[in-house]
Design a protein around this motif. Structure first.
Motif, short mmCIF file in Angstrom:
data_model
loop_
_atom_site.label_atom_id
_atom_site.label_comp_id
_atom_site.label_asym_id
_atom_site.label_seq_id
_atom_site.Cartn_x
_atom_site.Cartn_y
_atom_site.Cartn_z
N ILE A 1 0.84 -1.21 0.00
CA ILE A 1 0.00 0.00 0.00
C ILE A 1 0.87 1.24 0.00
CG2 ILE A 1 -1.62 1.36 1.41
CD1 ILE A 1 -2.85 -1.33 2.29
N ASN A 2 1.93 1.21 0.81
CA ASN A 2 2.87 2.33 0.86
C ASN A 2 3.47 2.60 -0.51
OD1 ASN A 2 4.72 4.26 2.26
ND2 ASN A 2 6.25 2.77 1.61
N ALA A 3 3.92 1.54 -1.18
CA ALA A 3 4.53 1.68 -2.50
C ALA A 3 3.50 2.17 -3.53
CB ALA A 3 5.11 0.34 -2.95
N TYR A 4 2.27 1.70 -3.41
CA TYR A 4 1.21 2.07 -4.35
C TYR A 4 0.92 3.57 -4.28
CZ TYR A 4 -3.46 2.23 -6.49
OH TYR A 4 -4.54 2.54 -7.27
N PHE A 5 0.72 4.09 -3.07
CA PHE A 5 0.38 5.51 -2.94
C PHE A 5 1.59 6.41 -3.17
CE2 PHE A 5 -3.40 3.83 -0.82
CZ PHE A 5 -4.38 4.62 -1.42
N GLU A 6 2.79 5.92 -2.86
CA GLU A 6 3.98 6.68 -3.21
C GLU A 6 4.08 6.81 -4.72
OE1 GLU A 6 7.47 4.96 -1.54
OE2 GLU A 6 7.29 6.04 0.36
N GLY A 7 3.70 5.74 -5.42
CA GLY A 7 3.71 5.77 -6.87
C GLY A 7 2.72 6.78 -7.43
N LEU A 8 1.52 6.85 -6.81
CA LEU A 8 0.52 7.82 -7.25
C LEU A 8 1.02 9.24 -7.11
CD1 LEU A 8 -2.88 6.43 -5.83
CD2 LEU A 8 -2.06 6.35 -8.18
N VAL A 9 1.63 9.52 -5.94
CA VAL A 9 2.14 10.88 -5.70
C VAL A 9 3.30 11.19 -6.63
CG1 VAL A 9 3.24 12.37 -3.99
CG2 VAL A 9 1.37 10.87 -3.30
N ALA A 10 4.22 10.23 -6.78
CA ALA A 10 5.37 10.45 -7.65
C ALA A 10 4.94 10.68 -9.08
CB ALA A 10 6.32 9.26 -7.57
#
Length: 495
Positions: free
Chosen positions: A158-167
């Motif tokens: 989940i952390n990686a997923y939302f970091e990806g959205l922001v990035a």
């Protein structure tokens, strides 16, 4: 003002949505399971960071507070109805009423019977997962819209997923993600902190070594390496434990090779020979038995000294029957939180027992990973404690004159996370008498006597000081005596 009101209104709408309520329900379940599992595994209480204010269900918030109070105030080691009821009876009336309102001990008993407490790690991660998702919902992130994907993810995913959205949103910008600060911000405070000794650690019990090492600072690991039989435990006692006693500093020794009596006998011997240099008291008397009247008198004096001058429980000791880094970390967490202990000794670093039995060819990798796990727990941003770790050097370089990180063998990368790597060997016969080593103390040259034993200290890594010189101490491992001698320099290129 209008914008703020609209944001508050939007937040309320999110919180009242059916999807939000479903997430909240899942979080409550995970909270209940975790809290009950902690009742079943009290020793794990400090392994899981739970903020009382973040517990959703009021009843289980109370039961978490009750467990915390039982551990912190009564320092219990197990849960039973008599113990819990007796404790509650000592609390204020409002506390007792809440206990009764939520069903008392029967609620705990029923829950323990239904919850699979062995899955405590999974329960903790589930609680964190749903707490995180609830916060994302409150901030307006598209959790519900992408629920088919997200519900199958663990917390890390989940952390990686939302970091990806922001990035992805910033992908075509030059915006820097790292925080940029004014280099000299709070410079006055930094100077004041340094002057007050904020970064000064416990000094080693040797001015000579301490001049190079500059203490044992909190939030760091000191790794002491030597070959078998050189005296890792001897040095740990004489340099570290005696310093804790002298400075009245609480300490926990985690041992997996030596039993508690050896540490006690070494300290008794050290006191006797320091106080009575002519007694020539040798610790082999503990193996011989049949003490003479003089030996009994000296031992009684030493015992009386430690009883009168060392506070009860200031030096704690645990002997691990089977070494496991996960268990070691739990012990450190428990005693750092419960007893505010800042200094720990791990004597000696080994593979986890289950790995040894498998004869794993990648055992070095486990050692490296274990040291990283240890550092992540003790570093300044976490527990902020110091750990002194001893380890054995590889057997094929016993005759090496210069010791460095490669002396650790295939596990040399365990030193990546340590602040100080101190490597020790005995001075050879050919290096004594002014023939092999040039030793100086200040401007004066010191000749190493052939009848004495000396230890040579190398710093391969030292974040608090230099690594360009070696220190020499005279040692008598029979009488537990050490004396600072001086410094020397050994040319690494010629070895």
């Amino acid at each position: 003002m209008v914008k703020k009101q609209n944001n508050e209104k939007k937040k309320k709408q999110v919180i009242k949505s059916e999807f939000y309520k479903q997430l909240e329900s899942q979080k409550k379940i995970a909270e209940q399971q975790l809290i009950i599992s902690l009742y079943s595994h009290i020793d794990s209480f400090y392994d899981y960071k739970v903020k009382v204010e973040n517990i959703t269900d009021t009843a289980w918030k109370f039961y978490y507070i009750l467990l915390r109070d039982l551990i912190k105030i009564n320092k219990i080691s197990k849960i039973d109805e008599l113990t819990v009821n007796a404790f509650v009876s000592t609390r204020k009336e409002a506390y007792q009423k809440l206990y009764s309102k939520y069903g008392g001990y029967k609620t705990i008993e029923r829950a323990i019977a239904t919850v699979e407490s062995e899955n405590i790690d999974g329960q903790y991660l589930q609680m964190q997962k749903y707490a995180t998702l609830l916060r994302f919902c409150e901030m307006g992130f598209p959790v519900e819209r992408n629920w088919d994907k997200i519900q199958k993810m663990d917390l890390e995913e989940i952390n990686a997923y939302f970091e990806g959205l922001v990035a992805n949103a910033f992908i075509q910008t030059d915006f820097m993600q790292d925080k940029v600060e004014d280099l000299f911000e709070d410079v006055t405070r930094l100077i004041e902190d340094a002057d007050a000794g904020v970064d000064v650690g416990l000094p080693l019990n040797s001015p000579l070594l301490n001049e190079v090492q500059n203490g044992l600072p909190l939030g760091h690991i000191t790794l002491l390496g030597a070959h078998s039989g050189v005296g890792k435990t001897f040095l740990t006692i004489m340099m570290h434990i005696t310093s804790c006693i002298k400075h009245n500093e609480p300490l926990l020794i985690i041992a997996n090779e030596e039993e508690r009596p050896r540490y006690v006998f070494n300290l008794l011997t050290a006191y006797i020979n320091l106080k009575h240099p002519n007694a020539n008291f040798n610790k082999r008397v503990f193996h011989r038995g049949g003490f003479t009247d003089e030996e009994k008198e000296l031992l009684a004096e030493a015992a009386e000294y430690y009883k009168n001058n060392v506070q009860d429980n200031i030096i704690k000791f645990v002997n691990m029957q089977e070494f496991n880094m996960g268990k070691t970390i739990k012990i450190i967490k428990k005693y750092a939180n419960l007893y505010d202990i800042k200094y720990f000794i791990l004597d000696t670093l080994k593979l986890d027992n289950d790995t040894q039995s498998r004869a794993n060819d990648q055992s070095w990798l486990q050692l490296q990973q274990n040291m990283v796990k240890l550092y992540n727990v003790i570093k300044p941003s976490n527990l902020n404690v110091h750990v002194w770790v001893t380890t054995q050097l590889r057997k094929d370089n016993r005759n090496s004159k210069y010791l460095e990180q490669s002396s650790l063998g295939i596990a040399k990368n365990i030193a990546d996370v340590v602040s100080s790597l101190v490597l020790v060997r005995m001075v050879s016969e050919g290096e004594k008498g002014g023939k092999g080593l040039v030793v100086k103390r200040g401007k004066r040259q010191v000749i190493l006597k052939e009848d004495n034993d000396y230890m040579l200290f190398f710093w391969d890594k030292n974040r608090q000081g230099s690594t360009n010189k070696q220190a020499i101490l005279r040692v008598d491992k029979g009488r537990n005596m050490v004396k600072d001698i001086g410094y020397t320099k050994i040319d690494q290129q010629l070895m």
